[in-house]
Design a protein around this motif. Structure first.
Motif, PDB file in Angstrom:
ATOM      1  N   THR A 274       0.845  -1.198   0.000  1.00  0.00           N
ATOM      2  CA  THR A 274       0.000   0.000   0.000  1.00  0.00           C
ATOM      3  C   THR A 274       0.875   1.241   0.000  1.00  0.00           C
ATOM      4  N   ARG A 275       0.442   2.225  -0.781  1.00  0.00           N
ATOM      5  CA  ARG A 275       1.149   3.493  -0.865  1.00  0.00           C
ATOM      6  C   ARG A 275       0.126   4.605  -1.076  1.00  0.00           C
ATOM      7  N   VAL A 276       0.579   5.834  -0.887  1.00  0.00           N
ATOM      8  CA  VAL A 276      -0.237   7.007  -1.207  1.00  0.00           C
ATOM      9  C   VAL A 276       0.366   7.677  -2.427  1.00  0.00           C
ATOM     10  N   GLN A 277      -0.479   8.045  -3.375  1.00  0.00           N
ATOM     11  CA  GLN A 277      -0.057   8.805  -4.545  1.00  0.00           C
ATOM     12  C   GLN A 277      -0.680  10.192  -4.465  1.00  0.00           C
ATOM     13  N   ARG A 278       0.103  11.196  -4.819  1.00  0.00           N
ATOM     14  CA  ARG A 278      -0.400  12.571  -4.810  1.00  0.00           C
ATOM     15  C   ARG A 278      -0.573  13.088  -6.230  1.00  0.00           C
ATOM     16  N   GLN A 279      -1.583  13.941  -6.399  1.00  0.00           N
ATOM     17  CA  GLN A 279      -1.879  14.558  -7.695  1.00  0.00           C
ATOM     18  C   GLN A 279      -2.028  13.485  -8.781  1.00  0.00           C
ATOM     19  N   VAL A 280      -3.023  12.633  -8.604  1.00  0.00           N
ATOM     20  CA  VAL A 280      -3.272  11.520  -9.517  1.00  0.00           C
ATOM     21  C   VAL A 280      -4.415  11.885 -10.450  1.00  0.00           C
ATOM     22  N   THR A 281      -4.296  11.491 -11.705  1.00  0.00           N
ATOM     23  CA  THR A 281      -5.336  11.749 -12.693  1.00  0.00           C
ATOM     24  C   THR A 281      -6.122  10.481 -12.976  1.00  0.00           C
TER      25      THR A 281
END
Length: 358
Positions: A274-281
Motif C-alpha cells: 500500500t502506498r499514497v499517490q499525490r496529484q493523480v489523474t
C-alpha cells in the motif's frame, strides 16, 4: 514585459487545478503564467519562470518557433505537435503540446500532456467505456438466460418424477438439473454487482489486506508466502468494506491460481503493498490524494493473447476459470470511483488498485 503580457493572476488560478502542464505566454512566447503541474515538472517556481522564453524549455526550440509563428500569423486556431520539455536535474519529458490563442490580447495557452499520461488517459477512457458496455451486456444477457433456465430446470424435475421407475434414464435428468444450477450460479454472479446497494463506512485498507491475507494462507498453507508491505500512514476513507475485500481477494486469488507450480515448488510469493499517490489523474479528473494498492506475484505473467482483454467478462487465462474475477474486481473498484491497472511480465505481475482519497 509589456502590460498586456502580465494579466492578473486571479483569472488564471483555475489552471492550477489541472493535472496537465499549462503555460500562458504572450505573443512573443514569453511565459506569463505557469500552473503548479508545470512548476513541478520543470523544477522551478512560476516566479522564476515568468518572463522566460518558453523556447528555452522546449527541445528542439525550432518546432516551437514554427508553431508560434503560425499562431501569430493566424494560420491555425490550434496547433499540436510532439516535443520534449527540459527539466532541472532530470531527463527531458516527452509531451504532446497544444498551442491555442485565448483572447484578444494575444495571450496564448500552451498545454503539455506527457505522452505516457496521454496514453494512460486514453487507456482509462477505453476501459471505462468497455466496462459500461460490459455491464449493460451482462445485465441483458443474464436476464435473457435466467428465465428459460428456470423453465429447463423445472421441466427436468418433472421428468425425473415421470422416470422414477427408470433409474438409467434419471441419470440424464440429474445432469440437466446439475448444469442448470451451475448456470444459475454463474448468472447470479454476473448480476451480483448490480443487485447490492453500496454500504459505505470508514474503511482501513490494511484491515482489508489482512482479511485477504488470512483467506489466502488458509487456502494455501504451504508453499505460498504472502508479504506485507504497508504504508501505515494511509488514512481511513469512505468505502464499502465487503466489496473492497472481494475485489482484493479476486486479484489475490487469481495470482495464487497462476502460482500453482511455484506453490508446489515452495517459492511462490504474493506481495500486498500500500502506498499514497499525490496529484493523480483518473481519466480527465485530478485528485489530490489516492490510495495505491498493489497485488504483486512472481508467477508466469498474463498470457500475451489475453493481456488486452483480461477485464472482459468470461475471459480466463486458466482451464476451468469463469473469467469473472477480474471483471467483478474492476466493477467493485469503479464503484469507488477508482480503477485497476495491470503490469505483467514473466516473473512479475502487478495489479494496482487506485482509489481517490481526497
Amino acid at each position: 514585459m509589456t502590460d498586456t503580457a502580465v494579466p492578473a493572476s486571479a483569472d488564471l488560478s483555475a489552471l492550477d487545478l489541472l493535472a496537465t502542464l499549462v503555460a500562458v505566454v504572450d505573443d512573443a512566447g514569453r511565459i506569463v503564467y505557469a500552473n503548479h503541474a508545470l512548476e513541478d515538472a520543470i523544477g522551478l517556481s512560476r516566479r522564476n519562470l515568468q518572463g522566460v522564453d518558453l523556447a528555452d524549455w522546449l527541445l528542439p526550440a525550432s518546432l516551437w518557433h514554427n508553431a508560434l509563428q503560425g499562431a501569430q500569423q493566424h494560420e491555425y486556431a490550434v496547433i499540436r505537435y510532439d516535443t520534449q520539455l527540459r527539466r532541472l536535474l532530470r531527463p527531458p519529458l516527452p509531451v504532446h503540446l497544444v498551442l491555442a490563442t485565448t483572447d484578444e490580447r494575444a495571450r496564448r495557452i500552451v498545454e503539455m500532456l506527457p505522452l505516457e499520461q496521454q496514453a494512460r488517459q486514453e487507456r482509462e477512457e477505453r476501459l471505462l467505456e468497455q466496462t459500461q458496455a460490459n455491464k449493460a451486456m451482462i445485465r441483458n444477457l443474464a436476464h435473457e438466460i435466467k428465465n428459460p433456465l428456470g423453465g429447463i430446470r423445472g421441466a427436468a424435475q418433472l421428468l425425473q418424477l415421470e422416470l422414477g421407475q427408470r433409474p438409467d434414464l434419471a441419470e440424464y435428468t440429474d445432469v440437466i438439473v446439475h448444469e442448470a444450477d451451475r448456470l444459475q450460479a454463474l448468472v447470479d454472479r454476473l448480476l451480483e454487482p448490480h443487485r447490492r446497494a453500496l454500504q459505505f463506512s470508514d474503511v482501513n485498507i490494511h484491515e482489508v489486506c489482512e482479511r485477504v491475507r488470512a483467506v489466502l494462507l488458509a487456502e494455501f498453507p504451504k508453499g505460498l508466502q504472502v508479504v506485507r508491505d504497508y504504508d501505515t500512514s494511509i488514512p481511513e476513507f469512505r468505502g464499502d468494506r465487503e466489496l473492497l475485500i472481494q475485489a482484493v481477494l479476486n486479484l489475490a486469488h487469481n495470482a495464487a491460481q497462476a502460482l500453482r507450480e511455484r506453490i508446489a515448488a515452495g517459492d511462490a510469493r504474493i506481495t500486498l503493498r500500500t502506498r499514497v499517490q499525490r496529484q493523480v489523474t483518473f481519466g480527465k479528473r485530478r485528485v489530490r490524494l489516492a490510495l495505491e494498492l498493489h497485488v504483486i506475484d512472481n508467477g508466469p505473467g498474463v498470457p500475451d493473447d489475453i493481456r488486452e482483454r483480461i477485464f472482459y467478462p468470461l475471459v480466463s487465462g486458466r482451464d476451468g476459470g469463469t473469467g469473472l474475477g477480474l471483471t467483478l474486481a474492476q466493477t467493485f473498484v469503479q464503484q469507488h470511483q477508482g480503477l485497476i491497472e495491470c503490469d505483467s511480465r514473466p516473473g512479475h505481475t502487478d495489479f494496482t488498485i487506485l482509489i481517490p482519497l481526497a
